[in-house]
Write a protein that holds these residues in place. Structure first.
Motif, PDB file in Angstrom:
ATOM      1  N   MET A 208      29.315  51.157  30.756  1.00 53.48           N
ATOM      2  CA  MET A 208      29.334  50.217  31.871  1.00 53.48           C
ATOM      3  C   MET A 208      30.104  48.965  31.457  1.00 53.48           C
ATOM      4  SD  MET A 208      26.047  48.689  33.800  1.00 53.48           S
ATOM      5  CE  MET A 208      26.233  47.425  34.972  1.00 53.48           C
ATOM      6  N   THR A 209      31.039  48.553  32.289  1.00 55.24           N
ATOM      7  CA  THR A 209      31.801  47.339  31.997  1.00 55.24           C
ATOM      8  C   THR A 209      31.272  46.184  32.819  1.00 55.24           C
ATOM      9  OG1 THR A 209      33.431  47.825  33.688  1.00 55.24           O
ATOM     10  CG2 THR A 209      33.893  48.635  31.467  1.00 55.24           C
ATOM     11  N   ASP A 210      31.503  45.013  32.322  1.00 53.53           N
ATOM     12  CA  ASP A 210      31.040  43.802  32.993  1.00 53.53           C
ATOM     13  C   ASP A 210      32.216  43.194  33.755  1.00 53.53           C
ATOM     14  OD1 ASP A 210      29.914  41.475  33.830  1.00 53.53           O
ATOM     15  OD2 ASP A 210      29.290  40.789  31.854  1.00 53.53           O
ATOM     16  N   ASP A 211      32.318  43.503  35.041  1.00 53.21           N
ATOM     17  CA  ASP A 211      33.432  43.040  35.852  1.00 53.21           C
ATOM     18  C   ASP A 211      33.414  41.537  36.099  1.00 53.21           C
ATOM     19  OD1 ASP A 211      34.536  45.554  36.074  1.00 53.21           O
ATOM     20  OD2 ASP A 211      33.356  46.051  37.854  1.00 53.21           O
ATOM     21  N   VAL A 212      32.276  40.903  35.895  1.00 52.14           N
ATOM     22  CA  VAL A 212      32.185  39.464  36.129  1.00 52.14           C
ATOM     23  C   VAL A 212      33.106  38.704  35.185  1.00 52.14           C
ATOM     24  CG1 VAL A 212      30.647  37.459  36.030  1.00 52.14           C
ATOM     25  CG2 VAL A 212      29.842  39.613  36.998  1.00 52.14           C
ATOM     26  N   TRP A 213      33.235  39.166  33.947  1.00 53.12           N
ATOM     27  CA  TRP A 213      34.008  38.435  32.949  1.00 53.12           C
ATOM     28  C   TRP A 213      35.436  38.928  32.813  1.00 53.12           C
ATOM     29  CZ3 TRP A 213      32.118  33.995  32.020  1.00 53.12           C
ATOM     30  CH2 TRP A 213      30.740  33.803  32.111  1.00 53.12           C
ATOM     31  N   LYS A 214      35.826  39.931  33.577  1.00 49.63           N
ATOM     32  CA  LYS A 214      37.207  40.393  33.554  1.00 49.63           C
ATOM     33  C   LYS A 214      38.037  39.465  34.423  1.00 49.63           C
ATOM     34  CE  LYS A 214      37.431  45.155  32.438  1.00 49.63           C
ATOM     35  NZ  LYS A 214      37.896  46.451  32.848  1.00 49.63           N
ATOM     36  N   ARG A 215      39.139  39.008  33.867  1.00 54.86           N
ATOM     37  CA  ARG A 215      40.013  38.119  34.627  1.00 54.86           C
ATOM     38  C   ARG A 215      41.421  38.682  34.581  1.00 54.86           C
ATOM     39  NH1 ARG A 215      38.228  32.207  32.520  1.00 54.86           N
ATOM     40  NH2 ARG A 215      39.717  31.537  34.074  1.00 54.86           N
ATOM     41  N   ASN A 216      42.076  38.689  35.691  1.00 54.24           N
ATOM     42  CA  ASN A 216      43.444  39.182  35.772  1.00 54.24           C
ATOM     43  C   ASN A 216      44.386  37.982  35.771  1.00 54.24           C
ATOM     44  OD1 ASN A 216      45.647  40.784  36.055  1.00 54.24           O
ATOM     45  ND2 ASN A 216      45.388  41.122  38.233  1.00 54.24           N
ATOM     46  N   GLU A 217      44.656  37.472  34.582  1.00 51.51           N
ATOM     47  CA  GLU A 217      45.541  36.319  34.477  1.00 51.51           C
ATOM     48  C   GLU A 217      46.364  36.433  33.204  1.00 51.51           C
ATOM     49  OE1 GLU A 217      42.622  33.093  32.325  1.00 51.51           O
ATOM     50  OE2 GLU A 217      42.573  33.215  34.493  1.00 51.51           O
ATOM     51  N   ILE A 218      47.421  35.659  33.135  1.00 51.22           N
ATOM     52  CA  ILE A 218      48.290  35.655  31.968  1.00 51.22           C
ATOM     53  C   ILE A 218      47.554  34.975  30.825  1.00 51.22           C
ATOM     54  CG2 ILE A 218      50.449  34.762  31.033  1.00 51.22           C
ATOM     55  CD1 ILE A 218      51.551  34.967  33.930  1.00 51.22           C
ATOM     56  N   ALA A 219      47.488  35.638  29.700  1.00 48.55           N
ATOM     57  CA  ALA A 219      46.780  35.104  28.540  1.00 48.55           C
ATOM     58  C   ALA A 219      47.516  33.895  27.959  1.00 48.55           C
ATOM     59  CB  ALA A 219      46.658  36.184  27.474  1.00 48.55           C
ATOM     60  N   SER A 220      46.777  33.058  27.308  1.00 46.80           N
ATOM     61  CA  SER A 220      47.353  31.893  26.642  1.00 46.80           C
ATOM     62  C   SER A 220      48.166  32.346  25.431  1.00 46.80           C
ATOM     63  CB  SER A 220      46.223  30.972  26.172  1.00 46.80           C
ATOM     64  OG  SER A 220      46.732  29.993  25.297  1.00 46.80           O
ATOM     65  N   PRO A 221      49.291  31.680  25.167  1.00 49.18           N
ATOM     66  CA  PRO A 221      50.090  32.016  23.987  1.00 49.18           C
ATOM     67  C   PRO A 221      49.570  31.349  22.714  1.00 49.18           C
ATOM     68  CG  PRO A 221      51.197  30.312  25.227  1.00 49.18           C
ATOM     69  CD  PRO A 221      49.965  30.701  26.022  1.00 49.18           C
ATOM     70  N   CYS A 222      48.428  30.695  22.783  1.00 55.27           N
ATOM     71  CA  CYS A 222      47.873  29.968  21.638  1.00 55.27           C
ATOM     72  C   CYS A 222      47.663  30.904  20.455  1.00 55.27           C
ATOM     73  CB  CYS A 222      46.550  29.317  22.022  1.00 55.27           C
ATOM     74  SG  CYS A 222      45.811  28.369  20.677  1.00 55.27           S
TER      75      CYS A 222
ATOM     76  N   ALA B 254      52.357  32.080  38.446  1.00 51.21           N
ATOM     77  CA  ALA B 254      53.816  31.893  38.450  1.00 51.21           C
ATOM     78  C   ALA B 254      54.225  30.818  37.449  1.00 51.21           C
ATOM     79  CB  ALA B 254      54.297  31.527  39.850  1.00 51.21           C
ATOM     80  N   ASP B 255      53.483  29.714  37.399  1.00 54.56           N
ATOM     81  CA  ASP B 255      53.796  28.656  36.441  1.00 54.56           C
ATOM     82  C   ASP B 255      53.590  29.136  35.003  1.00 54.56           C
ATOM     83  OD1 ASP B 255      54.554  26.800  38.349  1.00 54.56           O
ATOM     84  OD2 ASP B 255      52.557  25.887  38.470  1.00 54.56           O
ATOM     85  N   ARG B 256      52.514  29.868  34.771  1.00 51.44           N
ATOM     86  CA  ARG B 256      52.268  30.406  33.431  1.00 51.44           C
ATOM     87  C   ARG B 256      53.373  31.371  33.016  1.00 51.44           C
ATOM     88  NH1 ARG B 256      45.843  31.876  33.540  1.00 51.44           N
ATOM     89  NH2 ARG B 256      45.106  29.776  33.941  1.00 51.44           N
TER      90      ARG B 256
END
Length: 77
Positions: free
Chosen positions: A1-15, A47-49
Motif C-alpha cells: 500500500m502506498t501513501d498517496d498523501v505524501w506523493k507530490r508531482n513536482e520538479i525536485a530541487s537541485p540541492c 514552469a519557473d522551476r
C-alpha cells in the motif's frame, strides 16, 4: 500500500547540500541557484522551476575558481 498523501508531482530541487554562495557570482556553488531562487523554490510554478533547471548547467561554467588559497597568497608576498 502506498501513501498517496505524501506523493507530490513536482520538479525536485537541485540541492546537493553543498550550500556555499560564490562571493562574486552570488549563486550557490552546489546547485547554482541564486539566493532568491533557493528561498522561493517551494512557491514557484512548475514552469519557473523547469526554466531554472534548464539554466543551471550554463551557470556552472560561469563560476571562477579560486586558485592557491592562503598558501599562494602568502608565497606571493
Amino acid at each position: 500500500m502506498t501513501d498517496d498523501v505524501w506523493k507530490r508531482n513536482e520538479i525536485a530541487s537541485p540541492c546537493v547540500k553543498i550550500c556555499v554562495v560564490h562571493p562574486e557570482a552570488r549563486i550557490c556553488t552546489g546547485c547554482y541557484r541564486t539566493i532568491d531562487e533557493i528561498g522561493g523554490w517551494s512557491r514557484m510554478s512548475d514552469a519557473d522551476r523547469a526554466r531554472i533547471m534548464d539554466e543551471l548547467p550554463a551557470r556552472k561554467s560561469s563560476l571562477t575558481k579560486r586558485r592557491g588559497g592562503r598558501r599562494a597568497r602568502l608565497s606571493q608576498g
